[in-house]
Design a protein around this motif. Structure first.
Motif, PDB file in Angstrom:
ATOM      1  N   SER A 192       1.100   4.184  -3.009  1.00 42.11           N
ATOM      2  CA  SER A 192       0.703   5.557  -2.690  1.00 42.11           C
ATOM      3  C   SER A 192       1.873   6.533  -2.806  1.00 42.11           C
ATOM      4  N   ARG A 193       3.084   6.131  -2.412  1.00 42.44           N
ATOM      5  CA  ARG A 193       4.229   7.041  -2.457  1.00 42.44           C
ATOM      6  C   ARG A 193       4.867   7.132  -3.837  1.00 42.44           C
ATOM      7  N   GLU A 200       0.827  -1.206   0.000  1.00 42.33           N
ATOM      8  CA  GLU A 200       0.000   0.000   0.000  1.00 42.33           C
ATOM      9  C   GLU A 200       0.861   1.254   0.000  1.00 42.33           C
ATOM     10  N   ALA A 201       1.907   1.261   0.825  1.00 44.64           N
ATOM     11  CA  ALA A 201       2.780   2.435   0.897  1.00 44.64           C
ATOM     12  C   ALA A 201       3.549   2.629  -0.407  1.00 44.64           C
ATOM     13  N   TRP A 240       2.983   7.054  -6.531  1.00 46.88           N
ATOM     14  CA  TRP A 240       1.980   7.657  -7.397  1.00 46.88           C
ATOM     15  C   TRP A 240       2.321   9.087  -7.830  1.00 46.88           C
ATOM     16  N   ARG A 294      -1.888  -3.306  -8.914  1.00 49.00           N
ATOM     17  CA  ARG A 294      -2.241  -3.175  -7.498  1.00 49.00           C
ATOM     18  C   ARG A 294      -3.255  -4.235  -7.083  1.00 49.00           C
TER      19      ARG A 294
END
Length: 440
Positions: A364-365, A360-361, A367, A419
């Motif tokens: 998101s990072r 998840e990290a 992106w 994802r």
């Protein structure tokens, strides 16, 4: 937890549905990758190929402003495009391209047409038909516009009074072609007056100020007439031009190119083979270096490829050699997004996060970097497309459009499809095995 699992199942179903539709629409079983099938083009069934791949004639026309005339208006250019389209369609060209480029240019692409001079003769002539009579002034005989009274005014008889139903026949006595034409109500009135006073005299028929015939009027004629004295090809082109009407402004050729279909087919095969080899090498690298995540990214990349090809066929995008190059380039950009994500995941794992949290990290990072780099590329594509349109460069437009679609789909593939795959197996023994997911 149950809600997340249900959402993953739903997303998985959506991805599989999209893939199935893309595969069916693309019809990969008809792709002749190596050109082994006789007559194969290497392209999916129904995909539109550019002239560099299928052969034909490429022309760019520019409207000519006459000295002292007002500026060319958008309405006049719209009329030029419409009339050229009618002429090309009547000529029988399959899948022609006729489109305005900039303020005063028109692109014309004629697949399969090899006689570039005949194409230019059909398209580029203003095709202003005029009828003239002989007049003697100061002992000198010359042709002058034939006029008649209409609504209290003297009006010259031109092709603007013709009905769009011109036809060709052969003279039963001589075997020579005849172009039959018919006037509308106003034209019939003018023609009746003119032929009435010219019985026993010649009536000149001029096309773009060139006399093509001057028959002797034998009787008063009202609504129909015949043009003779031309070869069959000339008569056919004239009939098409009369039915389509005259161009509102003159045009001239500023670019012309004759594409060879044999060379195009060979280039297509080579480009497709190069693309498949490149895709295979990328998949192999991702699998060796990133192992399970690389395999999942490879699956997403295959889906991405089918989605791109389906979109190319759906719009449709005219596939050119530069378009294929843009497509191959977009594959590398799609992989680049996955690499950013996986490297961020590795950093999170080194920081002590669990695998699920690292996934998840990582997404998101990574992106913001993916978003900014791809948006920059898409903005560049828009600029290239605009300049290609203004400067009459369809090759640049094709490259820009193909790359734009590829980048947009690559963002969807890397951020959404990969994802979903990663989340689906995050808690399985497969992903927890260190040998299958390098934490180095």
């Amino acid at each position: 937890m149950l809600l997340r699992r249900n959402s993953q199942v739903l997303f998985g179903i959506i991805i599989l549905t999209i893939l199935a539709l893309a595969v069916v629409f693309t019809d990969p079983l008809r792709i002749d990758v190596l050109g082994l099938r006789r007559g194969g083009t290497g392209a999916p069934l129904g995909m539109v190929l550019g002239l560099d791949l299928r052969g034909g004639t490429h022309l760019v026309y520019e409207a000519v402003r006459q000295p002292g005339a007002p500026p060319i208006t958008p309405e006049q250019m719209h009329g030029v495009v419409n009339i050229i389209e009618q002429r090309v369609n009547a000529y029988g060209v399959t899948e022609p391209i006729v489109q305005q480029m900039g303020d005063d240019r028109v692109l014309v692409e004629l697949p399969g047409i090899k006689n570039i001079d005949e194409a230019k003769n059909l398209i580029g002539k203003t095709a202003q038909l005029e009828f003239k009579e002989q007049q003697t002034v100061d002992g000198k005989t010359d042709w002058a516009p034939a006029k008649g009274a209409l609504n209290g005014q003297q009006i010259a008889l031109t092709g603007r009074f013709l009905k769009p139903n011109s036809q060709i026949s052969l003279d039963p006595q001589t075997g020579l072609p005849l172009v039959h034409f018919e006037w509308n109500d106003d034209g019939a009135k003018l023609f009746e007056q003119i032929t009435g006073r010219l019985v026993g005299k010649p009536l000149g028929i001029f096309l773009d100020n060139q006399r093509i015939s001057s028959p002797t009027v034998r009787a008063v004629i009202r609504d129909k007439g015949v043009i003779e004295g031309m070869a069959l090809d000339e008569a056919r082109l004239l009939s098409i031009q009369l039915n389509a009407g005259a161009l509102p402004v003159p045009v001239k050729v500023i670019q012309e190119q004759d594409m060879d279909a044999t060379l195009g087919a060979d280039s297509l095969q080579r480009s497709l083979v190069a693309g498949y080899i490149g895709l295979g090498l990328v998949l192999l690298f991702m699998l060796i270096y990133y192992r399970v995540p690389g395999f999942l990214a490879g699956m997403a990349l295959i889906i991405y490829t089918f989605l791109n090809m389906a979109l190319f066929k759906l719009f449709p995008v005219t596939l050119t050699l530069t378009g294929i190059a843009a497509f191959i380039l977009s594959i590398g950009m799609a992989v680049d997004a996955n690499i950013l994500i996986f490297e961020r995941m590795k950093e999170e794992l080194r920081a002590g996060r669990t695998l699920a949290a690292a996934i998840e990290a990582g997404f998101s990072r990574a992106w913001p970097s993916i978003r900014d780099s791809n948006l920059s590329t898409m903005i560049t594509c828009v600029i290239l497309y605009w300049f290609g349109d203004k400067l009459g460069a369809p090759v640049v437009k094709g490259f820009a459009l193909t790359l734009f679609i590829g980048v947009a789909v690559s963002m969807f593939s890397a951020v959404f499809i990969t994802r979903v795959f990663m989340r689906a197996i995050a808690r399985t023994a497969l992903m927890r095995a260190a040998a299958l997911f390098s934490r180095a």
